[in-house]
Design an enzyme around this catalytic site. Structure first.
Site, PDB file in Angstrom:
ATOM      1  N   HIS A  79     -52.689  -7.855 -11.659  1.00  9.67           N
ATOM      2  CA  HIS A  79     -53.754  -7.194 -10.796  1.00  9.67           C
ATOM      3  C   HIS A  79     -55.297  -7.111 -11.316  1.00  9.67           C
ATOM      4  O   HIS A  79     -56.056  -7.351 -10.352  1.00  9.67           O
ATOM      5  CB  HIS A  79     -53.240  -5.649 -10.798  1.00  9.67           C
ATOM      6  N   HIS A 243     -50.033  -6.349  -0.796  1.00  8.41           N
ATOM      7  CA  HIS A 243     -49.825  -6.475  -2.359  1.00  8.41           C
ATOM      8  C   HIS A 243     -49.052  -7.748  -2.689  1.00  8.41           C
ATOM      9  O   HIS A 243     -49.395  -8.238  -3.584  1.00  8.41           O
ATOM     10  CB  HIS A 243     -48.958  -5.342  -2.806  1.00  8.41           C
ATOM     11  N   ASP A 247     -50.851 -10.206  -5.528  1.00  6.20           N
ATOM     12  CA  ASP A 247     -50.013 -10.758  -6.583  1.00  6.20           C
ATOM     13  C   ASP A 247     -50.282 -12.387  -6.495  1.00  6.20           C
ATOM     14  O   ASP A 247     -50.421 -12.992  -7.601  1.00  6.20           O
ATOM     15  CB  ASP A 247     -48.499 -10.515  -6.439  1.00  6.20           C
ATOM     16  N   HIS A 270     -43.517 -13.649  -8.422  1.00  2.35           N
ATOM     17  CA  HIS A 270     -44.247 -14.261  -9.402  1.00  2.35           C
ATOM     18  C   HIS A 270     -43.757 -15.511  -9.923  1.00  2.35           C
ATOM     19  O   HIS A 270     -44.524 -16.408 -10.335  1.00  2.35           O
ATOM     20  CB  HIS A 270     -44.191 -13.093 -10.633  1.00  2.35           C
TER      21      HIS A 270
HETATM   22 ZN   LIG Z   1     -48.118  -6.621  -8.335  1.00  2.87          ZN
END
Ligand SMILES: [Zn+2]
Length: 285
Positions: A79, A243, A247, A270
């Site tokens: 973040h 969001h 990311d 991720h």
């Molecule tokens: Zn995140």
């Protein structure tokens, strides 16, 4: 016109708890010289080890980004990295006295505010820009990310699809610039699907979760606060997909270059974001 590298004008500080470990950590952002990049310095460890914010130091990728060098680690950097990418910061020394970046409100907002407070400083070196020329694609199962040429700047498209449960399928597109990032992406908070809460607890993660720094998405589409389980007040109707874009921006900044291209991500998280960052970094060498 040459796009110059940027750092911040003065030191800024922030303290808070990490979302995963619950550990209290003080963070200090320091201006740094051109061509030195973004790096983390663990001030609580002997000899103050430095961990560059680079794909070369990626370690555990389960639900957050963890960087490790010679045994020293820093986690949940995404973040903060998104804020640095979104605001075009190239050079920064980030001191912290613990292993996890403080969560703030679970978005990038605290970091964009810190950088605004510090002010940005243009430096006498050109930004390291990587413009996608040949398409790059990474895939895992039914998830994928492609990077395509795009001569107008940095365009991101994200497709969210939880196979018919939790949230309706959504697609989000954004032509990224500093203003867009701050207004449309930075305030979007982190979330977890309700089915993963138990697994998270068993792993001893999520110790810093509060009703103010994350959201829970339930199978029937309800979105609640994580502890009281009362309805959450969303900052955007599509806060969750925003969001995911946040990311992605943060993870791709581990390439240490400013991207020009069209990134199309389908259900990525991720691990796949990091794989794409590694591929881009290889090509951008
Ligand atoms: Zn995140």
């Amino acid at each position: 016109m040459i796009d110059p590298q940027r750092t911040i004008k003065k030191v800024v500080k922030f303290s808070g708890k990490g979302l995963f470990t619950g550990e209290s950590v003080s963070l200090r952002l320091n201006p740094d010289a051109a061509n030195t990049g973004i790096k983390f310095i663990r001030t609580d460890l002997p000899n103050r080890p430095t961990i560059p914010a680079s794909v070369g130091f990626l370690s555990d990728l389960s639900r957050r980004i963890l960087l490790k060098k010679n045994g020293a680690e820093v986690q949940c950097v995404e973040h903060l990295m998104a804020a640095l990418a979104g605001m075009g910061i190239d050079n920064l020394s980030i001191e912290l006295d613990g292993c996890e970046i403080p969560a703030g409100d679970g978005s990038s907002r605290i970091f964009t505010e810190l950088i605004k407070d510090a002010g940005t400083l243009e430096q006498n070196e050109p930004k390291k820009i990587f413009a996608v020329v040949h398409p790059i694609t990474v895939k895992k199962g039914d998830t994928s990310i492609s990077a395509l040429p795009y001569d107008k700047g940095f365009l991101l498209s994200y497709v969210l699809d939880f196979d018919g449960a939790f949230l309706h399928n959504q697609c989000y597109n954004i032509e990224l610039d500093e203003v867009n990032f701050m207004e449309e992406i930075a305030p979007a908070r982190t979330f977890i699907l309700s089915k993963y809460i138990e697994e998270f607890r068993k792993l001893g993660l999520g110790k810093g979760v509060t009703d103010d720094n994350s959201l829970v998405v339930h199978e029937d589409g309800r979105i609640t606060k994580p502890l009281s389980m009362t309805p959450a007040h969303l900052r955007f109707p599509d806060e969750c997909i925003r969001h995911k874009v946040l990311d992605l921006i943060g993870d791709l900044y581990l390439t240490s270059v400013t991207l020009r291209g069209h990134i199309i991500a389908f259900k990525s998280g991720h691990a796949l974001n990091a794989l794409m960052a590694k591929k881009i970094a290889e090509v951008a060498q």
